[in-house]
Write an enzyme that holds these catalytic residues in place. Structure first.
Site, PDB file in Angstrom:
ATOM      1  CB  CYS A  94      81.047 -25.391  16.628  1.00  0.00           C
ATOM      2  SG  CYS A  94      80.247 -25.389  14.922  1.00  0.00           S
ATOM      3  CG  HIS A 136      80.246 -31.140  15.885  1.00  0.00           C
ATOM      4  ND1 HIS A 136      80.383 -30.392  17.109  1.00  0.00           N
ATOM      5  CD2 HIS A 136      80.052 -29.962  14.659  1.00  0.00           C
ATOM      6  CE1 HIS A 136      80.567 -29.057  16.718  1.00  0.00           C
ATOM      7  NE2 HIS A 136      80.351 -28.872  15.402  1.00  0.00           N
ATOM      8  CD  GLU A 137      81.709 -31.142  11.148  1.00  0.00           C
ATOM      9  OE1 GLU A 137      81.201 -30.151  10.893  1.00  0.00           O
ATOM     10  OE2 GLU A 137      82.626 -30.941  12.289  1.00  0.00           O
ATOM     11  CG  HIS A 140      77.097 -28.154  11.434  1.00  0.00           C
ATOM     12  ND1 HIS A 140      76.624 -26.873  12.091  1.00  0.00           N
ATOM     13  CD2 HIS A 140      78.111 -28.556  12.033  1.00  0.00           C
ATOM     14  CE1 HIS A 140      77.671 -26.803  12.891  1.00  0.00           C
ATOM     15  NE2 HIS A 140      78.586 -27.534  12.821  1.00  0.00           N
TER      16      HIS A 140
HETATM   17 NI    NI Z   1      80.334 -27.288  13.929  1.00  0.00          NI
END
Ligand code: NI
Length: 176
Positions: A94, A136-137, A140
């Site tokens: 990341c 994953h995104e 966030h």
């Molecule tokens: Ni990331």
């Protein structure tokens, strides 16, 4: 990692067709391409809004060899729905956790919905690496960095330490 903007839930975007959003996405794309990454979320550049961008692999089952041929997708106000319960672990890194990688469990198949830049609906089923990048995104946007997802903290390492060559050298040193 440690910046409060990465720890909180980002706000819904009101207008997916605004000049402000277009400028934000242009900034995100610059940052992503300079870093050579595959995906980025707005909080990673300090903007707490529900926007992610990522390169969509052509073959959703395989990790792409070269991202230069891939299409950039902008996803606003995303919603992820897992398809089935199956999860798999794989290595993730990341841009907000530089130098490290971890073995992260993710759903292998998902549906994701949202809006593109301009407001057209997006409704896609994704698997494999594509599904992993989206999860994953979107994490966030909810204040979740991948280390929070690890089942086993021993599977968090410096990228260079995990390289098979340097790893074997380190083990030899330890034996000597
Ligand atoms: Ni990331």
């Amino acid at each position: 990692m440690g910046n409060p903007v990465l720890d909180r839930r980002a706000a819904e975007v009101g207008d997916p067709d605004s000049l402000e959003l277009r400028a934000l996405v242009a900034d995100m794309r610059d940052t992503l391409d300079r870093a050579g990454g595959i995906g980025l979320a707005a909080p990673q550049i300090g903007v707490s809004q529900r926007v992610v961008i990522f390169y969509v692999p052509d073959d959703s089952e395989d990790r792409p060899e070269d991202i230069s041929d891939l299409t950039l997708r902008v996803l606003v106000n995303p919603v992820i729905t897992p398809i089935g319960k199956k999860q798999e672990e794989d290595w993730e890194a990341c841009l907000s956790v530089p130098g490290l990688q971890g073995l992260v469990p993710r759903y292998t198949r998902i549906r994701y919905q949202g809006l593109d830049l301009g407001g057209a609906p997006i409704d896609v089923e994704a698997a494999g690496f594509h599904a992993r990048v989206v999860q994953h995104e979107c994490d966030h946007l909810d204040g979740v960095l991948y280390p929070k997802r690890l089942k086993d903290l021993s599977k968090l390492s410096y990228v260079q330490e995990w390289d098979p060559i340097s790893r074997s050298a380190a083990e030899e040193e330890a034996v000597v």
